[in-house]
Design an enzyme around this catalytic site. Structure first.
Site, PDB file in Angstrom:
ATOM      1  N   ASN A 282     -14.310   5.949   5.713  1.00 19.07           N
ATOM      2  CA  ASN A 282     -14.552   4.992   6.789  1.00 19.07           C
ATOM      3  C   ASN A 282     -13.503   5.058   7.893  1.00 19.07           C
ATOM      4  O   ASN A 282     -13.784   4.706   9.040  1.00 19.07           O
ATOM      5  CB  ASN A 282     -14.630   3.572   6.223  1.00 19.07           C
ATOM      6  CG  ASN A 282     -15.875   3.352   5.388  1.00 19.07           C
ATOM      7  OD1 ASN A 282     -16.937   3.916   5.680  1.00 19.07           O
ATOM      8  ND2 ASN A 282     -15.768   2.554   4.342  1.00 19.07           N
TER       9      ASN A 282
ATOM     10  N   ASN B  81      -9.777   1.398   7.515  1.00 24.01           N
ATOM     11  CA  ASN B  81     -11.177   1.474   7.952  1.00 24.01           C
ATOM     12  C   ASN B  81     -11.351   1.120   9.427  1.00 24.01           C
ATOM     13  O   ASN B  81     -12.443   1.285   9.975  1.00 24.01           O
ATOM     14  CB  ASN B  81     -12.048   0.550   7.099  1.00 24.01           C
ATOM     15  CG  ASN B  81     -12.151   1.022   5.670  1.00 24.01           C
ATOM     16  OD1 ASN B  81     -11.840   2.171   5.351  1.00 24.01           O
ATOM     17  ND2 ASN B  81     -12.573   0.140   4.780  1.00 24.01           N
TER      18      ASN B  81
ATOM     19  N   PHE C 225       0.806  -1.220   0.000  1.00 22.81           N
ATOM     20  CA  PHE C 225       0.000   0.000   0.000  1.00 22.81           C
ATOM     21  C   PHE C 225       0.843   1.275   0.000  1.00 22.81           C
ATOM     22  O   PHE C 225       0.292   2.372  -0.079  1.00 22.81           O
ATOM     23  CB  PHE C 225      -0.934   0.016   1.219  1.00 22.81           C
ATOM     24  CG  PHE C 225      -1.949  -1.087   1.210  1.00 22.81           C
ATOM     25  CD1 PHE C 225      -3.074  -1.015   0.410  1.00 22.81           C
ATOM     26  CD2 PHE C 225      -1.773  -2.216   2.011  1.00 22.81           C
ATOM     27  CE1 PHE C 225      -4.017  -2.028   0.389  1.00 22.81           C
ATOM     28  CE2 PHE C 225      -2.714  -3.241   2.010  1.00 22.81           C
ATOM     29  CZ  PHE C 225      -3.837  -3.149   1.195  1.00 22.81           C
TER      30      PHE C 225
ATOM     31  N   HIS D 170      -4.661   6.413  -0.689  1.00 25.39           N
ATOM     32  CA  HIS D 170      -5.274   6.194   0.615  1.00 25.39           C
ATOM     33  C   HIS D 170      -4.257   6.330   1.753  1.00 25.39           C
ATOM     34  O   HIS D 170      -4.640   6.456   2.908  1.00 25.39           O
ATOM     35  CB  HIS D 170      -5.907   4.802   0.658  1.00 25.39           C
ATOM     36  CG  HIS D 170      -7.324   4.792   1.142  1.00 25.39           C
ATOM     37  ND1 HIS D 170      -8.065   5.931   1.384  1.00 25.39           N
ATOM     38  CD2 HIS D 170      -8.151   3.739   1.449  1.00 25.39           C
ATOM     39  CE1 HIS D 170      -9.281   5.593   1.795  1.00 25.39           C
ATOM     40  NE2 HIS D 170      -9.350   4.281   1.848  1.00 25.39           N
TER      41      HIS D 170
END
Length: 196
Positions: free
Chosen positions: A117, A71, A19, A24
């Site tokens: 979220n 999240n 990631f 994000h």
């Protein structure tokens, strides 16, 4: 100086190398930038987060990267507030935001999650909206691309060239926030600067 005078700046993101560099993970990128320029590194502090201590604008500041998925960022952040005796009013959460073009930075206190979220998880876990938020614009996906693949995708080549300046501006805005308060930081950040 008591523990309650400290600040907690938590970047939101997903842990793991897959990631790294994704939209994000904009929150992770900012706290990593702060740590790098302070000459320190993050270290594992339990199963829920990596942290490091810095002085930001002469304020003792704990930087954090929650290690649960983005999240589920709330419980790790709530645990740090509790164990480090830091008030929610001294928490800054850094997030990506689809509602602003790439390169936009906005500061606010509280408010709704706006579909994020990770922010929803933080608000629920700490049972408060008194914390501060830095929202980093990542723009909207091009037509035909789903939101999930967009935010989990890496910045474009052109955006990557602009990232160093963006991270520097984020750091400067956080220094102003801690030094002069939200109103002044918002005025400074949100007022267009004259072109020299």
């Amino acid at each position: 100086m008591t523990a309650t005078d400290r600040w907690l700046i938590a970047g939101l993101g997903n842990p793991g190398p897959w990631f790294a560099g994704t939209r994000h993970n904009a929150g992770f990128a900012v706290v990593e930038h702060l740590a790098h320029h302070a000459g320190t590194r993050f270290h594992l502090t339990g199963p829920r987060h990596r942290t490091t201590e810095i002085d930001l604008a002469a304020h003792p500041t704990l930087l954090a990267k929650p290690l649960w998925t983005i999240n589920q960022s709330g419980p790790p952040i709530a645990a740090l507030l509790r164990t480090q005796r830091i008030a929610a009013t001294h928490l800054v959460v850094i997030q990506d935001d689809l509602d602003f073009p790439f390169g936009t930075i906005r500061l606010k206190r509280g408010g709704g999650p706006g579909g994020h979220n990770g922010i929803r998880s933080v608000t629920e876990a700490i049972a408060s909206r008194d914390y501060l938020r830095m929202r980093i614009g990542v723009g909207r996906p091009p037509k035909g691309q789903k939101l999930g693949s967009f935010v989990l995708g890496r910045f474009s080549e052109a955006e990557q060239q602009q990232l160093p300046d963006l991270l520097t501006r984020c750091a400067a805005s956080l220094e102003t926030l801690l030094t002069s308060g939200l109103d002044h930081a918002q005025t400074t950040l949100h007022t267009p600067q004259p072109v020299s």
